[in-house]
Design a protein around this motif. Structure first.
Motif, mmCIF file in Angstrom:
data_model
loop_
_atom_site.group_PDB
_atom_site.id
_atom_site.type_symbol
_atom_site.label_atom_id
_atom_site.label_comp_id
_atom_site.label_asym_id
_atom_site.label_seq_id
_atom_site.Cartn_x
_atom_site.Cartn_y
_atom_site.Cartn_z
ATOM 1 N N GLY A 96 0.814 -1.210 0.000
ATOM 2 C CA GLY A 96 0.000 0.000 0.000
ATOM 3 C C GLY A 96 0.848 1.260 0.000
ATOM 4 N N PRO A 100 -4.609 3.634 -1.176
ATOM 5 C CA PRO A 100 -5.132 2.361 -0.657
ATOM 6 C C PRO A 100 -5.443 2.483 0.832
ATOM 7 N N ARG A 142 -2.122 0.999 4.570
ATOM 8 C CA ARG A 142 -0.733 1.445 4.468
ATOM 9 C C ARG A 142 -0.132 1.362 5.860
#
Length: 440
Positions: free
Chosen positions: A258, A268, A271
């Motif tokens: 991510g 995304p 993360r």
């Protein structure tokens, strides 16, 4: 009193900001919503302004406040993790510092409502959390009348980022590890946040009781992240699905992937910052907020579980993670197909053209040109800013290959491996990626 108050909502395109803007307008307030960019479905009219908020200096912000005769400023601007062209320090700390100066420079009696994050300061470990606290300290030391609101995990009709991820986990046959599933995760309905802002904006000018408050906004009943996900499972009708527990290392790997996607401009939900904040949990004490406002927060978990999901809720939840897989597979498909033809199987690629009576002088240029084009399409799709163009180019190139083959080498349509026949599903997959590209 409500009708006379003019409210400026900064970050009016986000999960909280958009709902608050619309809800306050429905309550009778004159609201000016400002964001860097609104989606085509969000721009409601002349009072929704697109401005580069984080790049504006204090003078420009002061003029914005003066131009619209603002009485209340609601700051919903936030960023989870650094992205190309912006970082959390600039968005949280530096922007708030300029906003505080702008309110002073305006010469008006402005009430500032700042949306922050819950949790104990000693548990702040990420740049996201530490810069949020720095913004709180700037506001507290400014002497400007206002409120710092610390909402829990926000449940709203819309779903971005973490709220979308929770829905996806509820829809698909996956289960978080016990450690992550058991962390405290006190939610709040976004309507309770908006009701609180309406309460603050409606206060009389002489009322000083809310001039420097810090409130946790969340339901009182203890709940875990697993409990929140279970409530969405009830709504989506997936409670009985068998579950595969995601290993902790897979979450860490997903967070690193991510982070990489974030460098390409994507946002995304998983993360490294999101995972760290998830593992810290969401907790607080809403008693001071409830006592001051007489707001009884909705039982968000129960309310979510009792509301049956619509078909669009189900489709979104099921497709949310699949969308990332679709984009990644298309990047790999185009990039590898061009790379293999150019560097690994160049002779085989040129032999295919020669075997179909292509002019010898055109064999090498066409092989190189199409290979470079494929790699370029893959690169365009990989970056969020150019993904739409890359997908359209991929669809056009695929049709071009199919038409050219039908004219020049029609026998390729019936070759045993069906390479050209398989191009049609690839086009459909690119169409799916294109129509699901929007985040808001």
């Amino acid at each position: 009193m409500v009708g006379t108050k003019k409210i400026l909502v900064l970050g009016a395109s986000g999960l909280i900001g958009r709902f608050v803007t619309d809800d306050l307008r429905a309550r009778g307030f004159h609201v000016v919503g400002v964001a860097r960019r609104f989606s085509s479905s969000q721009a409601a009219g002349a009072d929704d302004l697109e401005m580069p908020l984080v790049a504006m200096d204090s003078g420009a912000l002061a003029r914005l406040i003066d131009t619209h005769d603002i009485d209340v400023v609601v700051n919903c601007v936030g960023l989870l993790q650094d992205v190309p062209g912006s970082d959390v320090g600039a968005v949280h700390r530096d922007f708030v510092a300029r906003l505080v100066r702008a309110i002073r420079e305006s010469g008006r009696s402005i009430y500032l409502v700042h949306i922050s994050i819950p949790g104990e300061v000693v548990s702040d470990r990420t740049d996201f959390a530490t810069t949020k606290r720095e913004a709180e300290r700037l506001i507290a030391s400014s002497g400007i009348p206002g409120a710092i609101l610390r909402p829990g995990f926000v449940i709203a009709p819309a779903a971005y980022g973490g709220s979308a991820m929770v829905r996806a986990l509820a829809a698909l046959p996956f289960q978080l590890p016990a450690t992550e599933s058991g962390v405290p995760f006190q939610p709040v309905m976004v309507g309770d946040i908006s009701a609180t802002i309406a309460f603050l904006a409606s206060r009389e000018g002489g009322d000083k009781s809310t001039d420097a408050v810090v409130w946790d906004l969340m339901q009182q009943e203890p709940v875990t992240l697993g409990g929140v996900i279970d409530s969405f499972r009830c709504a989506l009708g997936t409670k009985a699905l068998p579950r595969i527990t995601i290993p902790a290392f897979a979450l860490d790997l997903g967070a690193r992937l991510g982070d990489f996607a974030g460098r390409l401009g994507w946002t995304p939900p998983i993360r490294s910052t999101a995972l760290a904040e998830l593992r810290r949990g969401v907790r607080g004490d809403p008693s001071a907020w409830m006592a001051a406002t007489n707001i009884v927060p909705a039982d968000a978990v129960r309310a979510t579980g009792l509301r049956g999901a619509t078909i669009q809720d189900k489709w979104f939840s099921r497709l949310y993670l699949i969308k990332a897989l679709v984009i990644a597979s298309l990047v790999v498909f185009w990039s590898l197909s061009g790379f293999i033809a150019l560097f690994v199987s160049y002779d085989a690629a040129t032999d295919i053209l020669r075997s179909h009576a292509f002019p010898p002088a055109l064999v090498a240029p066409i092989t190189v040109l199409t290979s470079v084009m494929d790699i370029t399409i893959g690169a365009l799709i990989a970056f969020r800013r150019t993904a739409a163009f890359g997908l359209i180019a991929g669809i056009a190139a695929s049709f071009g290959y199919m038409i050219a083959a039908a004219i020049l080498t029609p026998d390729l349509w019936i070759e045993p491996l069906g390479a050209l026949v398989k191009t049609a599903p690839a086009v459909v997959l690119m169409l799916v990626a294109l129509v699901t590209l929007d985040n808001r």
